[in-house]
Design a protein around this motif. Sequence first.
Motif, PDB file in Angstrom:
ATOM      1  N   ILE A 117       0.964  -1.153   0.092  1.00 34.68           N
ATOM      2  CA  ILE A 117      -0.072  -0.051  -0.008  1.00 34.68           C
ATOM      3  C   ILE A 117       0.942   1.260   0.072  1.00 34.68           C
ATOM      4  O   ILE A 117       1.787   1.291   0.671  1.00 34.68           O
ATOM      5  CB  ILE A 117      -1.026  -0.002   1.352  1.00 34.68           C
ATOM      6  N   ALA A 118       0.530   2.232  -0.754  1.00 38.96           N
ATOM      7  CA  ALA A 118       1.511   3.304  -1.009  1.00 38.96           C
ATOM      8  C   ALA A 118       1.661   4.049   0.440  1.00 38.96           C
ATOM      9  O   ALA A 118       0.765   4.402   0.904  1.00 38.96           O
ATOM     10  CB  ALA A 118       0.879   4.224  -2.096  1.00 38.96           C
ATOM     11  N   GLY A 119       2.858   4.295   0.833  1.00 33.74           N
ATOM     12  CA  GLY A 119       2.804   5.071   2.215  1.00 33.74           C
ATOM     13  C   GLY A 119       2.783   4.419   3.241  1.00 33.74           C
ATOM     14  O   GLY A 119       2.944   4.649   4.496  1.00 33.74           O
ATOM     15  N   ALA A 120       2.464   2.776   3.108  1.00 33.99           N
ATOM     16  CA  ALA A 120       2.155   2.170   4.477  1.00 33.99           C
ATOM     17  C   ALA A 120       3.342   2.098   5.478  1.00 33.99           C
ATOM     18  O   ALA A 120       3.024   1.972   6.660  1.00 33.99           O
ATOM     19  CB  ALA A 120       1.581   0.808   4.021  1.00 33.99           C
ATOM     20  N   GLU A 121       4.382   2.242   4.916  1.00 38.08           N
ATOM     21  CA  GLU A 121       5.895   2.228   5.886  1.00 38.08           C
ATOM     22  C   GLU A 121       5.739   3.350   7.008  1.00 38.08           C
ATOM     23  O   GLU A 121       6.357   3.365   7.843  1.00 38.08           O
ATOM     24  CB  GLU A 121       7.121   2.212   4.913  1.00 38.08           C
ATOM     25  N   LEU A 122       5.054   4.530   6.408  1.00 39.14           N
ATOM     26  CA  LEU A 122       4.897   5.642   7.155  1.00 39.14           C
ATOM     27  C   LEU A 122       3.635   5.809   8.147  1.00 39.14           C
ATOM     28  O   LEU A 122       3.704   6.615   8.930  1.00 39.14           O
ATOM     29  CB  LEU A 122       4.945   6.847   6.360  1.00 39.14           C
ATOM     30  N   ALA A 123       2.950   4.635   8.302  1.00 42.63           N
ATOM     31  CA  ALA A 123       1.819   4.767   9.054  1.00 42.63           C
ATOM     32  C   ALA A 123       2.119   4.425  10.483  1.00 42.63           C
ATOM     33  O   ALA A 123       3.213   3.903  10.827  1.00 42.63           O
ATOM     34  CB  ALA A 123       0.754   3.518   8.679  1.00 42.63           C
ATOM     35  N   PRO A 124       1.581   5.404  11.528  1.00 41.12           N
ATOM     36  CA  PRO A 124       1.830   5.184  12.918  1.00 41.12           C
ATOM     37  C   PRO A 124       1.494   3.392  13.309  1.00 41.12           C
ATOM     38  O   PRO A 124       0.452   3.180  12.771  1.00 41.12           O
ATOM     39  CB  PRO A 124       0.999   5.958  13.467  1.00 41.12           C
ATOM     40  N   ALA A 125       1.730   3.147  14.555  1.00 40.01           N
ATOM     41  CA  ALA A 125       1.672   1.779  14.919  1.00 40.01           C
ATOM     42  C   ALA A 125       0.156   1.566  15.298  1.00 40.01           C
ATOM     43  O   ALA A 125      -0.539   0.487  15.089  1.00 40.01           O
ATOM     44  CB  ALA A 125       2.461   1.578  16.239  1.00 40.01           C
ATOM     45  N   TRP A 126      -0.591   2.748  15.575  1.00 32.76           N
ATOM     46  CA  TRP A 126      -1.973   2.546  16.000  1.00 32.76           C
ATOM     47  C   TRP A 126      -3.106   2.500  14.730  1.00 32.76           C
ATOM     48  O   TRP A 126      -4.021   1.987  15.008  1.00 32.76           O
ATOM     49  CB  TRP A 126      -2.602   3.784  17.044  1.00 32.76           C
ATOM     50  N   LEU A 127      -2.352   2.885  13.746  1.00 29.76           N
ATOM     51  CA  LEU A 127      -3.425   2.894  12.568  1.00 29.76           C
ATOM     52  C   LEU A 127      -3.874   1.475  12.052  1.00 29.76           C
ATOM     53  O   LEU A 127      -2.835   0.714  11.654  1.00 29.76           O
ATOM     54  CB  LEU A 127      -3.012   3.702  11.322  1.00 29.76           C
ATOM     55  N   PRO A 128      -4.969   0.988  12.095  1.00 30.43           N
ATOM     56  CA  PRO A 128      -5.522  -0.248  11.557  1.00 30.43           C
ATOM     57  C   PRO A 128      -5.023  -0.303  10.055  1.00 30.43           C
ATOM     58  O   PRO A 128      -5.064   0.394   9.297  1.00 30.43           O
ATOM     59  CB  PRO A 128      -6.925  -0.387  11.943  1.00 30.43           C
ATOM     60  N   PRO A 129      -4.708  -1.646   9.825  1.00 31.20           N
ATOM     61  CA  PRO A 129      -4.830  -1.983   8.298  1.00 31.20           C
ATOM     62  C   PRO A 129      -5.746  -1.436   7.457  1.00 31.20           C
ATOM     63  O   PRO A 129      -6.897  -1.295   7.898  1.00 31.20           O
ATOM     64  CB  PRO A 129      -4.615  -3.461   8.265  1.00 31.20           C
ATOM     65  N   ALA A 130      -5.541  -0.986   6.414  1.00 31.12           N
ATOM     66  CA  ALA A 130      -6.374  -0.527   5.513  1.00 31.12           C
ATOM     67  C   ALA A 130      -7.364  -1.668   4.874  1.00 31.12           C
ATOM     68  O   ALA A 130      -7.118  -2.631   4.572  1.00 31.12           O
ATOM     69  CB  ALA A 130      -6.063   0.296   4.214  1.00 31.12           C
ATOM     70  N   GLY A 131      -8.636  -1.402   5.259  1.00 31.12           N
ATOM     71  CA  GLY A 131      -9.613  -2.395   4.951  1.00 31.12           C
ATOM     72  C   GLY A 131     -10.759  -1.804   3.604  1.00 31.12           C
ATOM     73  O   GLY A 131     -10.285  -1.001   2.665  1.00 31.12           O
ATOM     74  N   ASP A 132     -11.831  -1.930   3.836  1.00 31.46           N
ATOM     75  CA  ASP A 132     -12.960  -1.509   2.740  1.00 31.46           C
ATOM     76  C   ASP A 132     -13.079   0.125   3.056  1.00 31.46           C
ATOM     77  O   ASP A 132     -13.351   0.435   4.095  1.00 31.46           O
ATOM     78  CB  ASP A 132     -14.423  -2.129   3.048  1.00 31.46           C
ATOM     79  N   LEU A 133     -12.600   0.636   2.160  1.00 30.67           N
ATOM     80  CA  LEU A 133     -12.330   2.384   2.387  1.00 30.67           C
ATOM     81  C   LEU A 133     -13.679   3.126   2.277  1.00 30.67           C
ATOM     82  O   LEU A 133     -13.871   4.189   2.544  1.00 30.67           O
ATOM     83  CB  LEU A 133     -11.493   2.874   1.441  1.00 30.67           C
ATOM     84  N   ASN A 134     -15.003   2.164   1.867  1.00 29.92           N
ATOM     85  CA  ASN A 134     -16.033   2.717   1.715  1.00 29.92           C
ATOM     86  C   ASN A 134     -17.088   2.404   3.008  1.00 29.92           C
ATOM     87  O   ASN A 134     -18.202   3.214   3.223  1.00 29.92           O
ATOM     88  CB  ASN A 134     -16.848   2.128   0.389  1.00 29.92           C
ATOM     89  N   GLU A 135     -16.236   1.804   4.070  1.00 30.07           N
ATOM     90  CA  GLU A 135     -16.942   1.158   5.049  1.00 30.07           C
ATOM     91  C   GLU A 135     -17.046   2.337   6.132  1.00 30.07           C
ATOM     92  O   GLU A 135     -16.131   3.002   6.282  1.00 30.07           O
ATOM     93  CB  GLU A 135     -16.611   0.066   5.703  1.00 30.07           C
ATOM     94  N   LEU A 136     -18.189   2.564   6.768  1.00 27.34           N
ATOM     95  CA  LEU A 136     -18.196   3.481   7.924  1.00 27.34           C
ATOM     96  C   LEU A 136     -18.252   2.850   9.294  1.00 27.34           C
ATOM     97  O   LEU A 136     -19.190   1.920   9.428  1.00 27.34           O
ATOM     98  CB  LEU A 136     -19.424   4.308   7.743  1.00 27.34           C
TER      99      LEU A 136
END
Length: 496
Positions: free
Chosen positions: A11-30
């Motif tokens: 995923i573009a830029g994923a190496e920069l993600a903070p530790a708390w941020l969950p993995p990218a899932g369905d981006l349309n989900e609320l």
Amino acid sequence: MAESHSGTTDIAGAELAPAWLPPAGDLNELVPAMWADDVERGPGGSLTISGVPVGELKEQFGTPLFVMSETDFRARARTFKDSFDEAFADICGGVDVYYAGKSFLCTEVARWVDSEGLRLDTCSGGELAVAVRAGLAGGKLGLHGNNKSDAEINRALDLGLGRIVVDSLHELRRVADLAAARNTRANVMLRVTPGVHAHTHESIATAHEDQKFGLSLVSPEDSLPSGSTAELSAAEAAAKLAVESENINFLGFHAHIGSQIFEPDGFEIAARRLLALTHRIQESYGVVLPELDLGGGYGIAYTAVDTPRPAAEIARAMAAVVRSTCAELGMRAPRISIEPGRAIVGPSTFTLYETGTLKTVQVEVAGRDGVTAPRRYVSVDGGMSDNARPVLYDADYSAVVAGRASQAAPALSRVVGKHCESGDIVVRDVYLPNDVAAGDLLAVPGTGAYCWALASNYNYVPRPPVVAVKDGAARMIVRGETEDDLLARDLGAQNL
């Protein structure tokens, strides 16, 4: 591509993600906890609130725009009132719930608060003015503040306020003197610092000793004259003065350990200490203190990792502590009041923005010399002038593409504002689809509290309007500012 802190690969830029941020899932989900109950995806993936698409809101009211669900706001207010009334029914006949005017206040919201059976907490003459204009009775209002002016105290006395929350011995004497000059008695609660460490940002933790609010439970007041009260803590000395003053109707004690708090232990410790103090003062002076405010400041979900506690769960836990502590002390429970803070208005509202400039920069990955990753900047038409919390408190938010659904791959993104500040960040880290383009609508949830209230005109940017939506209809409850508004107080402009 290497694995990110959050466990996401490719995923573009994923190496920069903070530790708390969950993995990218369905981006349309609320994530339900982050949104008003009547927000959902409609046809084509457009976000709707009470059935009204965000595109229609943008066309009618423009962006940026605070969008509030009246239905959700009222439901959260009722839930707190009903849950605490039920939990405390056998203890003190119910609970008085005070809505935090400082989180967001206008006359329309003040009327909602009143109609749902809540009271209103204010902390300035301006907030009192809003309450009065909305038609609220003085007995349903409280006035906070560590440095109230004489004018504010006099207004509170004239209105017959239900409570003036006093922060210091100096202020208590002023209130007593001003009440005496009016030949009346002031309804007073004493705010104490119970010495509880709240697990929250330092700037919104308010129960430790080293801050401006409240009377210490352990330290003497340095403004005390030498004499019989010199050995008392500040809280005990103030209680003695309040009991002895002919112009003070001493209701009881108040504490507030902070804001945006999820853990229950701090509230429970504070409740025990306040009840013990109440019992000690009642026994020492042969008085009955009829009220006790246990504060609040309950946390809400700004991101997917936040886990707010349901109101009923909080109420049952607090009731159990009050019930058992009163039994141990052999005392009758006072009437309890609470202040949920942002928990009522925060999730009821999202901010709608339109995207503009987009750019991607290469950033060195921490701990990996010579390795870079892309960080995408998505600029919107608002920023720190409508949401100062990321700058003030390093607050984290989330965001979604609001005007459509997207099946594009996720990219770690930073949503930034339009102001001339590098720190003008709205959402520091969020996964958005990589096809976000200029003109897309973005929605940032959880902006009902302390966003419009802290809004400024930095860079001479007008403050946005607030729209309330209910039963499929939207109406403006706070008008957005115009450039004429910005210039209205500029006396030089009036002469041109």
